[in-house]
Design an enzyme around this catalytic site. Structure first.
Site, PDB file in Angstrom:
ATOM      1  N   THR A  96      -4.079   2.394  -6.187  1.00 42.24           N
ATOM      2  CA  THR A  96      -4.521   1.138  -6.789  1.00 42.24           C
ATOM      3  C   THR A  96      -5.589   0.458  -5.933  1.00 42.24           C
ATOM      4  O   THR A  96      -6.608  -0.001  -6.446  1.00 42.24           O
ATOM      5  CB  THR A  96      -3.323   0.181  -6.984  1.00 42.24           C
ATOM      6  OG1 THR A  96      -2.300   0.873  -7.698  1.00 42.24           O
ATOM      7  CG2 THR A  96      -3.727  -1.059  -7.757  1.00 42.24           C
ATOM      8  N   TRP A 107      10.939 -10.746  -6.245  1.00 45.99           N
ATOM      9  CA  TRP A 107      10.577 -11.082  -7.632  1.00 45.99           C
ATOM     10  C   TRP A 107      11.022 -10.003  -8.609  1.00 45.99           C
ATOM     11  O   TRP A 107      10.921 -10.188  -9.818  1.00 45.99           O
ATOM     12  CB  TRP A 107       9.076 -11.359  -7.770  1.00 45.99           C
ATOM     13  CG  TRP A 107       8.178 -10.370  -7.087  1.00 45.99           C
ATOM     14  CD1 TRP A 107       7.722  -9.192  -7.613  1.00 45.99           C
ATOM     15  CD2 TRP A 107       7.612 -10.470  -5.775  1.00 45.99           C
ATOM     16  NE1 TRP A 107       6.911  -8.556  -6.705  1.00 45.99           N
ATOM     17  CE2 TRP A 107       6.819  -9.312  -5.565  1.00 45.99           C
ATOM     18  CE3 TRP A 107       7.689 -11.422  -4.756  1.00 45.99           C
ATOM     19  CZ2 TRP A 107       6.132  -9.084  -4.378  1.00 45.99           C
ATOM     20  CZ3 TRP A 107       6.996 -11.188  -3.583  1.00 45.99           C
ATOM     21  CH2 TRP A 107       6.232 -10.041  -3.399  1.00 45.99           C
ATOM     22  N   ASP A 154       0.883  -1.153   0.000  1.00 46.16           N
ATOM     23  CA  ASP A 154       0.000   0.000   0.000  1.00 46.16           C
ATOM     24  C   ASP A 154       0.926   1.209   0.000  1.00 46.16           C
ATOM     25  O   ASP A 154       1.446   1.603   1.039  1.00 46.16           O
ATOM     26  CB  ASP A 154      -0.894  -0.025   1.246  1.00 46.16           C
ATOM     27  CG  ASP A 154      -1.867   1.158   1.283  1.00 46.16           C
ATOM     28  OD1 ASP A 154      -1.669   2.121   0.510  1.00 46.16           O
ATOM     29  OD2 ASP A 154      -2.803   1.120   2.100  1.00 46.16           O
ATOM     30  N   ASP A 155       1.140   1.750  -1.175  1.00 51.33           N
ATOM     31  CA  ASP A 155       2.064   2.872  -1.326  1.00 51.33           C
ATOM     32  C   ASP A 155       1.250   4.175  -1.279  1.00 51.33           C
ATOM     33  O   ASP A 155       0.979   4.709  -0.216  1.00 51.33           O
ATOM     34  CB  ASP A 155       2.841   2.689  -2.636  1.00 51.33           C
ATOM     35  CG  ASP A 155       3.927   3.727  -2.819  1.00 51.33           C
ATOM     36  OD1 ASP A 155       4.700   3.953  -1.886  1.00 51.33           O
ATOM     37  OD2 ASP A 155       3.976   4.343  -3.911  1.00 51.33           O
TER      38      ASP A 155
END
Lengths: 208, 208
Positions: free
Chosen positions: A118, A186, A113-114
């Protein structure tokens, strides 16, 4: 920000963050998971193993794929760009999937959660879908409960909000962290180096 | 089969299997990735980082979610059950996604090629979609090329086949292994133990 200021997270750490948080999420008891791809795919799949209970079917994962406009134009691998707008790359085709969100508990999963852009978009749009589905059944859309799981919530001024009921009791962040560049495994092209840095920073496995 | 007969695979090993194979996949140069969820989500996301090239947009990942009937009825976490039939949990809504498969190189990603049932289903159904899309444009459906990436291909009698053109030049298995129970890390509820076993078996990182 130099490379060394990044917060390195190992795969095993991500796995254990999912494991740790799974107990709280079990209290919410989600009927299904909606993973926000690409970042939410990996934690969603890990989490599912920890939600598994003997004698119950596996929690299904559905996928939606969202991008921030600026990410799409970015030529690097940076994923921390502040987003202006959200692009739907893929959404759920409810009829095809045979998925009805009415009266369901839905867990939305993303890695971070930046700016909250989004997540805000996902919740808002999914709520519209619930209203539409409920209307067709003359049902109450407010019986659908959304929850959120992220690995990391960054302490910063958010660009968008989330409904109070979610924030109060169904917002699960495995870690709340200072605003920094989080290097997820990743995204790494040298996982040996990456894991070594995560170990140094205490972001690998929690040894007994 | 006792627990000890399982082949334990660590996250870092999966990551490096993606990295190793990425060079071959770059020669195929996929326009997009279709991940078969749940198992394909994690390798697809890892692989994408290795396909990334400076100055080019990130390869998009679309998701389809397939299950074998028997998996859905299974109460354990076993995912190696021999499948009788495939269930579409989620498919691509091409109109919504703005995705046209005609003339594209499409890489399908899953974690394992076990009985080949799921991969066969995915390729067959996606090919039907291409035919339908090509028809609307009076285009040639045979210009769409499918490739496959799996972490492990098991040496065993397959229950379904794949087209010769894929098997000949666009079938990428990071490892070809004996028919055994592969324990992927995302199925583990004790990642420390799991990783230790993977290390013992040489299925962790490839140290220099």
């Amino acid at each position: 920000m130099s490379t060394d200021d990044k917060m390195y997270i190992s795969y095993n750490n991500v796995h254990q963050l999912c494991q740790e948080t799974a107990d709280k999420i079990k209290a919410f008891n989600p009927d299904l998971i909606i993973a926000i791809g690409g970042g939410g795919f990996i934690p969603a799949r890990m989490l599912r193993s920890f939600l598994k209970e003997e004698g119950k079917p596996t929690t299904r994962i559905y996928a939606i794929i969202l991008s921030l406009y600026e990410d799409l134009n970015s030529v690097g691998t940076q994923t921390e760009t502040v987003g202006v707008d959200v692009v739907r790359t893929q959404w759920i085709d409810y009829a095809q999937a045979g998925l009805d969100l009415v009266n369901k508990r839905v867990l939305i999963v993303d890695e971070v959660d930046d700016t909250r852009t989004t997540l805000h978009y996902a919740v808002s749009e999914l709520k519209k879908d619930v209203v539409e589905q409920a209307k067709k059944q003359s049902a109450d859309p407010s019986n659908t409960e959304f929850g959120i799981f992220v690995l990391h919530d960054k302490i910063k001024t958010k660009k968008a909000g989330l409904p109070k009921d979610i924030m109060d009791s169904r917002y699960f962040a495995a870690r709340t962290v200072e605003d920094c560049w989080i290097a997820y495994p990743w995204e790494s092209v040298d996982i040996v180096h990456h894991t070594a840095r995560a170990m140094e920073q205490g972001n690998d496995v929690f040894l007994p």
